[in-house]
Design a protein around this motif. Structure first.
Motif, PDB file in Angstrom:
ATOM      1  N   VAL A 277       7.608  -4.690  -3.339  1.00  0.00           N
ATOM      2  CA  VAL A 277       6.797  -3.970  -4.123  1.00  0.00           C
ATOM      3  C   VAL A 277       6.740  -4.499  -5.513  1.00  0.00           C
ATOM      4  O   VAL A 277       5.552  -4.701  -6.186  1.00  0.00           O
ATOM      5  N   ARG A 278       7.903  -4.784  -6.158  1.00  0.00           N
ATOM      6  CA  ARG A 278       7.957  -5.092  -7.587  1.00  0.00           C
ATOM      7  C   ARG A 278       7.038  -6.403  -7.559  1.00  0.00           C
ATOM      8  O   ARG A 278       6.593  -6.710  -8.637  1.00  0.00           O
ATOM      9  N   ASN A 279       7.166  -7.445  -6.702  1.00  0.00           N
ATOM     10  CA  ASN A 279       6.666  -8.736  -6.757  1.00  0.00           C
ATOM     11  C   ASN A 279       5.308  -8.727  -6.542  1.00  0.00           C
ATOM     12  O   ASN A 279       4.354  -9.351  -6.866  1.00  0.00           O
ATOM     13  N   LEU A 280       4.865  -7.917  -5.328  1.00  0.00           N
ATOM     14  CA  LEU A 280       3.638  -7.866  -4.825  1.00  0.00           C
ATOM     15  C   LEU A 280       2.407  -6.896  -5.730  1.00  0.00           C
ATOM     16  O   LEU A 280       1.125  -7.059  -5.476  1.00  0.00           O
ATOM     17  N   LEU A 281       3.098  -5.849  -6.160  1.00  0.00           N
ATOM     18  CA  LEU A 281       2.181  -4.789  -6.642  1.00  0.00           C
ATOM     19  C   LEU A 281       2.537  -4.925  -8.334  1.00  0.00           C
ATOM     20  O   LEU A 281       3.598  -4.695  -8.617  1.00  0.00           O
ATOM     21  N   PRO A 282       1.327  -4.866  -8.887  1.00  0.00           N
ATOM     22  CA  PRO A 282       1.489  -4.666 -10.549  1.00  0.00           C
ATOM     23  C   PRO A 282       2.124  -3.447 -10.856  1.00  0.00           C
ATOM     24  O   PRO A 282       1.675  -2.401 -10.553  1.00  0.00           O
ATOM     25  N   VAL A 283       3.412  -3.459 -11.146  1.00  0.00           N
ATOM     26  CA  VAL A 283       4.230  -2.107 -11.739  1.00  0.00           C
ATOM     27  C   VAL A 283       4.774  -2.278 -13.089  1.00  0.00           C
ATOM     28  O   VAL A 283       5.293  -3.546 -13.233  1.00  0.00           O
ATOM     29  N   VAL A 284       4.992  -1.182 -13.635  1.00  0.00           N
ATOM     30  CA  VAL A 284       5.636  -1.392 -15.179  1.00  0.00           C
ATOM     31  C   VAL A 284       7.097  -0.535 -15.085  1.00  0.00           C
ATOM     32  O   VAL A 284       6.974   0.527 -14.142  1.00  0.00           O
ATOM     33  N   GLN A 285       7.949  -0.859 -15.773  1.00  0.00           N
ATOM     34  CA  GLN A 285       8.908  -0.027 -16.104  1.00  0.00           C
ATOM     35  C   GLN A 285       8.637   0.965 -17.291  1.00  0.00           C
ATOM     36  O   GLN A 285       8.422   0.632 -18.300  1.00  0.00           O
ATOM     37  N   ILE A 286       8.854   2.149 -17.081  1.00  0.00           N
ATOM     38  CA  ILE A 286       8.344   3.109 -17.839  1.00  0.00           C
ATOM     39  C   ILE A 286       9.494   3.623 -18.760  1.00  0.00           C
ATOM     40  O   ILE A 286      10.434   3.742 -18.489  1.00  0.00           O
ATOM     41  N   PRO A 287       8.884   4.059 -19.890  1.00  0.00           N
ATOM     42  CA  PRO A 287       9.950   4.841 -20.905  1.00  0.00           C
ATOM     43  C   PRO A 287      10.502   5.735 -20.302  1.00  0.00           C
ATOM     44  O   PRO A 287       9.957   6.525 -19.302  1.00  0.00           O
ATOM     45  N   PRO A 288      11.792   6.415 -20.862  1.00  0.00           N
ATOM     46  CA  PRO A 288      12.335   5.558 -22.016  1.00  0.00           C
ATOM     47  C   PRO A 288      13.183   4.241 -21.958  1.00  0.00           C
ATOM     48  O   PRO A 288      13.482   3.793 -22.861  1.00  0.00           O
ATOM     49  N   ARG A 289      13.079   3.716 -20.840  1.00  0.00           N
ATOM     50  CA  ARG A 289      13.570   2.339 -20.532  1.00  0.00           C
ATOM     51  C   ARG A 289      12.714   1.289 -21.445  1.00  0.00           C
ATOM     52  O   ARG A 289      11.544   1.175 -21.704  1.00  0.00           O
ATOM     53  N   GLY A 290      13.564   0.753 -22.438  1.00  0.00           N
ATOM     54  CA  GLY A 290      13.018  -0.199 -23.496  1.00  0.00           C
ATOM     55  C   GLY A 290      12.823   0.330 -24.555  1.00  0.00           C
ATOM     56  O   GLY A 290      12.208  -0.120 -25.464  1.00  0.00           O
ATOM     57  N   VAL A 291      12.845   1.718 -24.716  1.00  0.00           N
ATOM     58  CA  VAL A 291      12.366   2.311 -26.221  1.00  0.00           C
ATOM     59  C   VAL A 291      13.545   2.048 -26.920  1.00  0.00           C
ATOM     60  O   VAL A 291      14.899   2.382 -26.595  1.00  0.00           O
ATOM     61  N   TRP A 292      13.282   1.824 -28.582  1.00  0.00           N
ATOM     62  CA  TRP A 292      14.318   1.486 -29.329  1.00  0.00           C
ATOM     63  C   TRP A 292      15.459   2.653 -29.369  1.00  0.00           C
ATOM     64  O   TRP A 292      15.141   3.790 -29.452  1.00  0.00           O
TER      65      TRP A 292
ATOM     66  N   ALA B 290       0.851  -1.465  -0.114  1.00  0.00           N
ATOM     67  CA  ALA B 290       0.021  -0.131   0.105  1.00  0.00           C
ATOM     68  C   ALA B 290       0.775   1.290  -0.007  1.00  0.00           C
ATOM     69  O   ALA B 290       0.749   2.240  -0.626  1.00  0.00           O
ATOM     70  N   ALA B 291       2.059   1.313   0.843  1.00  0.00           N
ATOM     71  CA  ALA B 291       2.921   2.311   0.952  1.00  0.00           C
ATOM     72  C   ALA B 291       3.667   2.414  -0.510  1.00  0.00           C
ATOM     73  O   ALA B 291       3.717   3.656  -0.954  1.00  0.00           O
ATOM     74  N   GLY B 292       4.017   1.384  -1.057  1.00  0.00           N
ATOM     75  CA  GLY B 292       4.644   1.453  -2.362  1.00  0.00           C
ATOM     76  C   GLY B 292       3.776   2.050  -3.288  1.00  0.00           C
ATOM     77  O   GLY B 292       4.149   2.778  -4.301  1.00  0.00           O
ATOM     78  N   HIS B 293       2.578   1.699  -3.356  1.00  0.00           N
ATOM     79  CA  HIS B 293       1.596   2.159  -4.362  1.00  0.00           C
ATOM     80  C   HIS B 293       1.561   3.663  -4.177  1.00  0.00           C
ATOM     81  O   HIS B 293       1.427   4.564  -5.170  1.00  0.00           O
ATOM     82  N   GLU B 294       1.486   4.147  -2.985  1.00  0.00           N
ATOM     83  CA  GLU B 294       1.067   5.437  -2.832  1.00  0.00           C
ATOM     84  C   GLU B 294       2.373   6.403  -3.184  1.00  0.00           C
ATOM     85  O   GLU B 294       2.487   7.485  -3.758  1.00  0.00           O
ATOM     86  N   ILE B 295       3.585   5.800  -2.829  1.00  0.00           N
ATOM     87  CA  ILE B 295       4.889   6.575  -3.232  1.00  0.00           C
ATOM     88  C   ILE B 295       4.966   6.590  -4.708  1.00  0.00           C
ATOM     89  O   ILE B 295       5.281   7.408  -5.356  1.00  0.00           O
ATOM     90  N   LEU B 296       4.695   5.256  -5.497  1.00  0.00           N
ATOM     91  CA  LEU B 296       4.822   5.315  -6.997  1.00  0.00           C
ATOM     92  C   LEU B 296       3.646   6.180  -7.809  1.00  0.00           C
ATOM     93  O   LEU B 296       3.954   6.433  -8.796  1.00  0.00           O
ATOM     94  N   ALA B 297       2.683   6.190  -6.962  1.00  0.00           N
ATOM     95  CA  ALA B 297       1.411   7.134  -7.798  1.00  0.00           C
ATOM     96  C   ALA B 297       1.860   8.667  -7.765  1.00  0.00           C
ATOM     97  O   ALA B 297       1.655   9.264  -8.400  1.00  0.00           O
ATOM     98  N   GLU B 298       2.586   8.872  -6.436  1.00  0.00           N
ATOM     99  CA  GLU B 298       3.021  10.402  -6.630  1.00  0.00           C
ATOM    100  C   GLU B 298       3.973  10.647  -7.838  1.00  0.00           C
ATOM    101  O   GLU B 298       3.830  11.735  -8.336  1.00  0.00           O
TER     102      GLU B 298
END
Length: 360
Positions: free
Chosen positions: A159-174, A123-131
């Motif tokens: 948090v990485r394993n228990l909360l669905p999170v994504v690696q956001i761009p530009p990470r992974g962009v060609w 829950a704390a991880g979601h709050e922090i990453l949503a900010e």
């Protein structure tokens, strides 16, 4: 009961993977058919779509990430996959047990979860990453302020394993780079909920990777105890425990298979318990080393006959093909043509050459 030998399994899976013939379907549709591409490296997985989709511009694939129609996140086997936004929402709950096992049995982080209120951490991880999106280090330090007796990396991994999170761009962009930075999936995408079940997961696997055994399916997704799920499905059975969809393509084993260059973590070679349908003994013993880089395979007649790398010097790009099985003149010509196309995809502004090095 009919018998499927390695060659029959090989051709059936190649057909479903669009590796017998490239498809003209859009990259996102192909990605969904494949149930995602393993993508823990930022860019090598682009080759997986190039090998399967005719005229696949990398910019079009990158746009799927920047437009949020696709994401990179931990899914099957708790490894990073490139999937459509809709599949990210649908698949993550199904494979959660694999991420739980990876976390709680992890030799580095697992011990820090003992006695930890993981629901509160999530829950704390979601709050922090949503900010705002944060790197694992930044997230860990923020969580450490609330759990000072724990470990920052372990808290971030929780948090990485228990909360669905994504690696956001530009990470992974060609042709771009960026630190691994996470955002909550539900904040990043606006994808409608898609009906999903373990039954549909198994059916989709067989459509892209079958025929297969229950052990193969479990190896691919990281889940266990799927026999009960499989028993509820109307599948065709073959000798040796192989199962398949009744109407799935099973080409003649003598169907020609073109030369194909794959990437280091191509799902084709990681999604079966028995990899003998594709992986030659020579490749396994000569290309794969315990602590070395994962090789980039070359399929010749459907099996791993070589590995490839690219050498770049002052505007020149040479595709080096290390062969572990003898290649005929026709195979070399086909590999050269395919290799030049690969170089045009990877290094469009360089001059191109292909070199073969035999490995004894």
């Amino acid at each position: 009961m009919s018998v499927l030998d390695h060659r029959a399994l090989n051709r059936a899976t190649l057909a479903r993977q669009f590796l017998l013939r490239r498809t003209g379907l859009p990259p996102l549709e192909v990605t969904e058919h494949l149930v995602g591409l393993q993508a823990q490296t930022p860019h090598t997985w682009y080759v997986g779509l190039w090998a399967r989709v005719a005229g696949c511009p990398p910019a079009d694939v990158a746009d799927l990430l920047t437009s949020r129609r696709a994401v990179r996140m931990a899914l099957m086997r708790s490894t990073i996959h490139f999937v459509s936004a809709a599949d990210a929402v649908a698949l993550r709950p199904l494979v959660q047990p694999a991420l739980d096992r990876d976390l709680f049995r992890n030799s580095t982080h697992g011990r820090w979860t003992r006695g930890l209120d993981t629901d509160a951490v999530v829950a704390a991880g979601h709050e922090i990453l949503a900010e705002r999106p944060r790197t694992p280090a930044e997230l860990g330090e923020a969580l450490l302020e609330r759990w000072p007796d724990n470990d920052a990396a372990a808290l971030a991994y929780t948090v990485r394993n228990l909360l669905p999170v994504v690696q956001i761009p530009p990470r992974g962009v060609w042709k771009r780079s960026g630190r691994t930075t996470h955002a909550p999936l539900d904040e990043w995408v606006d994808a409608p909920a898609r009906t999903a079940s373990l039954e549909t997961l198994v059916l989709r696997y067989l459509a892209a990777y079958g025929p297969a055994t229950v052990q193969d399916i479990q190896m691919w997704c990281g889940l266990t105890k799927l026999s009960e799920i499989v028993e509820r499905l109307r599948l065709v059975e073959f000798a040796g425990g192989y199962l398949d969809l009744p109407d799935a393509p099973r080409p003649d084993p003598d169907t020609p298979a073109p030369v194909r260059f794959l990437y280091d973590f191509d799902n084709l070679l990681l999604s079966h318990k028995d990899r003998g349908r594709f992986v030659s003994e020579e490749f396994r013993t000569k290309a794969v080393t315990p602590h070395g880089p994962v090789p980039h395979p070359v399929l010749v007649d459907g099996v791993t006959a070589a590995a490839w790398t690219v050498e770049k010097t002052r505007g020149d790009a040479t595709l080096v093909v290390r062969t572990f099985l003898p290649l005929s003149t026709a195979d070399r010509d086909a590999a050269t043509a395919e290799g030049l196309d690969l170089l045009a995809f990877l290094e469009p502004d360089a001059s191109h050459d292909v070199r073969f090095d035999a490995v004894s």
